[in-house]
Design a protein around this motif. Structure first.
Motif, PDB file in Angstrom:
ATOM      1  N   ILE A 134      -0.222  11.884 -12.624  1.00  0.00           N
ATOM      2  CA  ILE A 134       0.430  11.316 -11.442  1.00  0.00           C
ATOM      3  C   ILE A 134      -0.585  11.105 -10.321  1.00  0.00           C
ATOM      4  CG2 ILE A 134       2.084  11.797  -9.596  1.00  0.00           C
ATOM      5  CD1 ILE A 134       3.816  13.213 -11.678  1.00  0.00           C
ATOM      6  N   PHE A 135      -1.397  12.133 -10.051  1.00  0.00           N
ATOM      7  CA  PHE A 135      -2.364  12.019  -8.963  1.00  0.00           C
ATOM      8  C   PHE A 135      -3.510  11.074  -9.329  1.00  0.00           C
ATOM      9  CE2 PHE A 135      -0.568  16.165  -7.486  1.00  0.00           C
ATOM     10  CZ  PHE A 135      -0.051  15.652  -6.319  1.00  0.00           C
ATOM     11  N   ASN A 136      -3.857  11.015 -10.633  1.00  0.00           N
ATOM     12  CA  ASN A 136      -4.864  10.049 -11.050  1.00  0.00           C
ATOM     13  C   ASN A 136      -4.348   8.630 -10.838  1.00  0.00           C
ATOM     14  OD1 ASN A 136      -5.914   8.249 -13.598  1.00  0.00           O
ATOM     15  ND2 ASN A 136      -7.520   9.568 -12.778  1.00  0.00           N
ATOM     16  N   TRP A 137      -3.057   8.413 -11.136  1.00  0.00           N
ATOM     17  CA  TRP A 137      -2.446   7.103 -10.911  1.00  0.00           C
ATOM     18  C   TRP A 137      -2.432   6.773  -9.421  1.00  0.00           C
ATOM     19  CZ3 TRP A 137       2.103   5.458  -8.422  1.00  0.00           C
ATOM     20  CH2 TRP A 137       2.499   4.157  -8.704  1.00  0.00           C
ATOM     21  N   LEU A 138      -2.084   7.774  -8.593  1.00  0.00           N
ATOM     22  CA  LEU A 138      -2.074   7.550  -7.153  1.00  0.00           C
ATOM     23  C   LEU A 138      -3.461   7.217  -6.630  1.00  0.00           C
ATOM     24  CD1 LEU A 138       0.292  10.413  -5.933  1.00  0.00           C
ATOM     25  CD2 LEU A 138       0.771   7.968  -5.846  1.00  0.00           C
ATOM     26  N   ALA A 139      -4.485   7.821  -7.227  1.00  0.00           N
ATOM     27  CA  ALA A 139      -5.842   7.661  -6.704  1.00  0.00           C
ATOM     28  C   ALA A 139      -6.511   6.376  -7.171  1.00  0.00           C
ATOM     29  CB  ALA A 139      -6.699   8.861  -7.113  1.00  0.00           C
ATOM     30  N   LEU A 192      -1.398  -0.431  -7.240  1.00  0.00           N
ATOM     31  CA  LEU A 192      -0.136  -0.440  -6.502  1.00  0.00           C
ATOM     32  C   LEU A 192      -0.089   0.632  -5.415  1.00  0.00           C
ATOM     33  CD1 LEU A 192       2.683  -1.593  -6.101  1.00  0.00           C
ATOM     34  CD2 LEU A 192       3.508  -0.088  -7.919  1.00  0.00           C
ATOM     35  N   PRO A 193      -0.317   1.929  -5.734  1.00  0.00           N
ATOM     36  CA  PRO A 193      -0.284   2.919  -4.649  1.00  0.00           C
ATOM     37  C   PRO A 193      -1.395   2.721  -3.633  1.00  0.00           C
ATOM     38  CG  PRO A 193      -1.044   3.932  -6.691  1.00  0.00           C
ATOM     39  CD  PRO A 193      -0.543   2.567  -7.050  1.00  0.00           C
ATOM     40  N   ASN A 194      -2.565   2.253  -4.061  1.00  0.00           N
ATOM     41  CA  ASN A 194      -3.656   2.063  -3.107  1.00  0.00           C
ATOM     42  C   ASN A 194      -3.350   0.940  -2.128  1.00  0.00           C
ATOM     43  OD1 ASN A 194      -6.330   3.702  -3.453  1.00  0.00           O
ATOM     44  ND2 ASN A 194      -5.552   3.424  -5.527  1.00  0.00           N
ATOM     45  N   ILE A 195      -2.773  -0.157  -2.616  1.00  0.00           N
ATOM     46  CA  ILE A 195      -2.371  -1.238  -1.710  1.00  0.00           C
ATOM     47  C   ILE A 195      -1.242  -0.759  -0.808  1.00  0.00           C
ATOM     48  CG2 ILE A 195      -1.332  -3.522  -1.586  1.00  0.00           C
ATOM     49  CD1 ILE A 195      -4.257  -3.545  -2.355  1.00  0.00           C
ATOM     50  N   LEU A 196      -0.302   0.013  -1.383  1.00  0.00           N
ATOM     51  CA  LEU A 196       0.797   0.542  -0.582  1.00  0.00           C
ATOM     52  C   LEU A 196       0.277   1.470   0.510  1.00  0.00           C
ATOM     53  CD1 LEU A 196       3.844   0.825  -0.118  1.00  0.00           C
ATOM     54  CD2 LEU A 196       3.849   2.687  -1.788  1.00  0.00           C
ATOM     55  N   PHE A 197      -0.665   2.357   0.158  1.00  0.00           N
ATOM     56  CA  PHE A 197      -1.248   3.259   1.150  1.00  0.00           C
ATOM     57  C   PHE A 197      -1.965   2.465   2.237  1.00  0.00           C
ATOM     58  CE2 PHE A 197      -1.756   6.646  -2.380  1.00  0.00           C
ATOM     59  CZ  PHE A 197      -0.412   6.957  -2.260  1.00  0.00           C
ATOM     60  N   PHE A 198      -2.683   1.401   1.838  1.00  0.00           N
ATOM     61  CA  PHE A 198      -3.381   0.557   2.811  1.00  0.00           C
ATOM     62  C   PHE A 198      -2.387  -0.047   3.804  1.00  0.00           C
ATOM     63  CE2 PHE A 198      -4.468  -3.913   3.769  1.00  0.00           C
ATOM     64  CZ  PHE A 198      -5.534  -3.696   4.623  1.00  0.00           C
ATOM     65  N   LEU A 199      -1.284  -0.569   3.275  1.00  0.00           N
ATOM     66  CA  LEU A 199      -0.275  -1.173   4.146  1.00  0.00           C
ATOM     67  C   LEU A 199       0.377  -0.135   5.053  1.00  0.00           C
ATOM     68  CD1 LEU A 199       1.417  -3.640   1.621  1.00  0.00           C
ATOM     69  CD2 LEU A 199      -0.216  -4.183   3.442  1.00  0.00           C
ATOM     70  N   VAL A 200       0.629   1.075   4.498  1.00  0.00           N
ATOM     71  CA  VAL A 200       1.214   2.146   5.307  1.00  0.00           C
ATOM     72  C   VAL A 200       0.293   2.508   6.467  1.00  0.00           C
ATOM     73  CG1 VAL A 200       1.815   4.600   5.291  1.00  0.00           C
ATOM     74  CG2 VAL A 200       2.667   3.105   3.484  1.00  0.00           C
ATOM     75  N   PHE A 201      -1.005   2.600   6.189  1.00  0.00           N
ATOM     76  CA  PHE A 201      -1.967   2.906   7.252  1.00  0.00           C
ATOM     77  C   PHE A 201      -1.947   1.825   8.328  1.00  0.00           C
ATOM     78  CE2 PHE A 201      -3.361   6.387   4.938  1.00  0.00           C
ATOM     79  CZ  PHE A 201      -4.437   7.030   5.535  1.00  0.00           C
ATOM     80  N   MET A 202      -1.884   0.568   7.913  1.00  0.00           N
ATOM     81  CA  MET A 202      -1.877  -0.518   8.881  1.00  0.00           C
ATOM     82  C   MET A 202      -0.590  -0.515   9.718  1.00  0.00           C
ATOM     83  SD  MET A 202      -4.827  -1.821   8.444  1.00  0.00           S
ATOM     84  CE  MET A 202      -5.419  -0.233   7.822  1.00  0.00           C
TER      85      MET A 202
END
Length: 679
Positions: A269-274, A278-288
């Protein structure tokens, strides 16, 4: 008083005994049937955290190595020496001035025995010592008596080097049963995450959602209790509940996934998140989005019905009222703490799966500490600065930092999937502009909607502006290829930069030229060299079979680099250690280099797919490399460096994340010496 102390002595003794017992190593034995009259005794040590046990050494003038002495009884004879089934973590110990090996959590040892009678006993004498980061316990020992063949089970598979299809040699212990030695490979990052989480926790206190509540809530507790002592207890519980509300939810999620699916599921799960886009783009958008909220574009709040319902229950007496008071604070302050909590959690998912729990605990303790501290020392409340426009300035500064940190997640997705949209110079340009705007804001040249008028420039803001613009000046040479070693873990690799001043005589160098200069045994370009590259213009491979064949042809040892696109520690090692002239000279002239990326999403042809022991088919380059690292070496963290000689044998113990340049040079030289002895 004397009677009270006397009555407490038995309880104190029991506590001490329990503590000592919890810190001791427990041993258990099992017997495996190999074939005919041949058996294997396996001893397993369970080592309590955070202690580690030394391997079998031996170490002259060094630490107390683990010793295991088998004494066969009548009807049994020993075959060979004691084997260490668990691979120890190797590192250079400055205290003893030597390289040592240690075990954490568990360690397995084996001894082969041949029976010359229907039944026999073997006595095992064990001696060991355990230490933590600050102290060691006295050496300990015990004896075990093992009966053969009673309790013997069929031998299982081994951690020896599997072939490319993943099959292991028969008659030994499986790699899945060997404790992965991750600490050295990823150990330097957890403390950094903890320190960063603590700083974020203190920064959250300075936001306009939280700061005004510090004196209000503490004063409430001091006035609402029957005595100052009771007020301090209630304030302490208030801080405890704040910590629990931030830490327990993430801990529950992680523990549930671990119980339901095991460590592998949690790690996946954490490897997928890292690494997944999809999660990386989502995290980028959340930060913005959070950055825009900090800039005042809109307010992110919890639903009003939830806050009102929780606040209504905070008036109840007892600990229940204190709990709902803490819950109200967490919900009300969400618009300011939400982005920070998200930053802490997202960054920690790239490490071990305990990292999110530990970092959130560190954040929440730092966040809750003032509420308890001011309750114990209420006079300190008078020294707090008054709320005002400066709180919104803190919020805006955090917004700029969110923009800069958010770029890392877009960069990870870009590198992992080879999109080529965020090369190093574009990344640096965004950072330079972001921090330049931050400097102008600190000087009062930029003003946001909720900012107050600033009649003059304070010394504090001037100092911060100087630091910010100095950082910008440090970044600017990176646009022409300066290594910027201090930021190597955050920036894209240098090979993604289109223009590097002073390279190749013409002033430019095209990313990937180094890999294309090297040809395989049959005259082809190395596999994957069209999208994977080595740092510092080094030549090498990205497929183990090709590298092994080339190493055999040229008669050089193999340098295996288990790395990843999103691996911060890998980039630091390449920028701070690999860049050393001695290291580059040895790597370039004495080794054949192969870089195995564990997070690359390139799907390979069906003929190169790998099926795991559980029947799972691995199709991508990263998953296959990651499986090979875990199956062969018991590690799933990067960086991890293996020096391999003829017939796939390790030349020296592998090495993980360690910024000691001279230690890395010695590591490489020992590998060359060991390879020469194989001739």
């Amino acid at each position: 008083m004397y009677k009270l102390i006397r009555s407490l002595l038995p309880a104190l003794a029991a506590i001490i005994a329990t503590t000592v017992s919890a810190q001791s190593v427990s041993w258990k034995s099992s017997v495996q049937h190999l074939d005919g009259q041949n058996y294997r005794i396996v001893l397993e040590a369970s080592i309590p955290a955070p202690w580690h046990m030394y391997d079998m050494g031996p170490y002259e003038d060094g630490p107390n190595a683990t010793t295991i002495t088998f004494t066969p009884g009548e009807g049994a004879q020993l075959e060979g020496d004691v084997e260490q089934l668990t691979r120890p973590e190797r590192h250079y110990d400055k205290t003893f001035e030597m390289e040592i090996g240690t075990f954490a959590q568990k360690a397995q040892f084996a001894q082969n025995v041949k029976l010359t009678a229907p039944q026999a006993t073997v006595r095992a004498e064990l001696a060991w010592m355990i230490c933590n980061d600050t102290s060691c316990l006295p050496p300990d020992d015990t004896e075990l008596t093992i009966t053969l063949p009673a309790g013997a089970t069929p031998a299982v598979q081994s951690a020896e080097t599997p072939d490319k299809a993943g099959a292991a040699a028969p008659g030994t212990v499986p790699a899945a049963e060997i404790v992965p030695t991750q600490k050295q490979a990823a150990g330097g990052s957890l403390w950094g995450l903890i320190i960063e989480a603590i700083l974020w926790g203190f920064a959250a206190l300075l936001t306009p959602c939280v700061f005004p509540m510090v004196p209000m809530t503490v004063s409430f507790f001091m006035k609402g209790s029957g005595s100052p002592a009771l007020g301090r207890i209630r304030a302490g519980m208030y801080g405890f509940f704040i910590v629990a509300l931030y830490t327990l939810p993430i801990a529950a999620i992680i523990l549930i996934t671990r119980i339901v699916g095991g460590d592998a599921v949690t790690a996946d799960i954490f490897n997928w998140l890292a690494t997944h886009w999809l999660p990386n783009i989502l995290f980028f958008l959340v930060f913005m989005v959070f950055a825009a909220s900090f800039f005042g574009a809109f307010e992110i709040t919890m639903p009003s019905w939830m806050v009102n319902k929780t606040d209504s229950k905070a008036d109840s007496k007892g600990f229940a009222g204190i709990f709902f008071m803490a819950l109200t604070l967490v919900l009300v302050s969400f618009s300011c703490t939400g982005p920070i909590v998200g930053s802490v959690l997202i960054k920690s998912t790239a490490g071990e799966f305990w990292s999110p729990i530990v970092t959130m605990l560190a954040f929440s303790i730092a966040f809750a500490l003032p509420f308890t501290l001011f309750a114990f020392f209420p006079s300190m409340l008078k020294k707090l600065p008054k709320s005002g426009g400066w709180l919104n300035s803190v919020k805006v500064v955090l917004g700029f930092i969110e923009v800069a940190l958010g770029m890392k997640f877009l960069s990870v997705a870009d590198q992992t999937y080879h999109w080529g949209i965020l090369d190093r110079e574009i990344y640096l340009a965004v950072w330079i502009v972001t921090f330049s705007l931050l400097g102008l804001y600190l000087l009062g040249k930029i003003k946001f909607a909720h900012d107050s008028d600033m009649p003059y420039l304070g010394v504090g803001r001037l100092a911060m502006a100087i630091v910010t613009f100095s950082f910008v000046v440090y970044l600017v040479p990176g646009m022409w290829g300066a290594p910027l070693k201090g930021l190597s873990g955050y920036l894209p690799p240098l090979h993604t930069q289109d223009f590097v001043l002073g390279k190749e005589g013409s002033g430019t160098v095209t990313a990937g030229d180094d890999a294309r200069m090297l040809l395989t045994v049959d005259g082809r370009k190395p596999k994957h060299s069209d999208f994977l590259h080595l740092p510092h213009n080094l030549e090498g491979f990205f497929d183990l079979e090709e590298a092994e064949a080339y190493a055999a042809k040229v008669g050089k040892p193999l340098f295996i680099d288990f790395t990843g696109h999103g691996c911060v520690n890998c980039r630091e090692m390449e920028a701070r250690v690999w860049s050393d002239p001695q290291v580059l000279d040895i790597l370039r002239n004495d080794y054949v280099i192969v870089a195995l990326y564990s997070d690359d999403k390139k799907v390979l042809p069906e003929s190169e797919w790998v099926t795991t022991d559980t029947g799972k088919v691995l199709k991508s380059l990263g998953k296959i490399n990651s499986y090979y690292a875990l199956k062969t070496f018991g590690v799933n963290a990067q960086p991890y460096y293996v020096l391999q000689g003829r017939d796939g044998k390790e030349l020296v113990p592998p090495r993980g994340y360690d910024l000691d340049v001279q230690g890395f040079v010695d590591f490489l030289r020992r590998g060359v010496e060991a390879f020469d002895k194989q001739k």
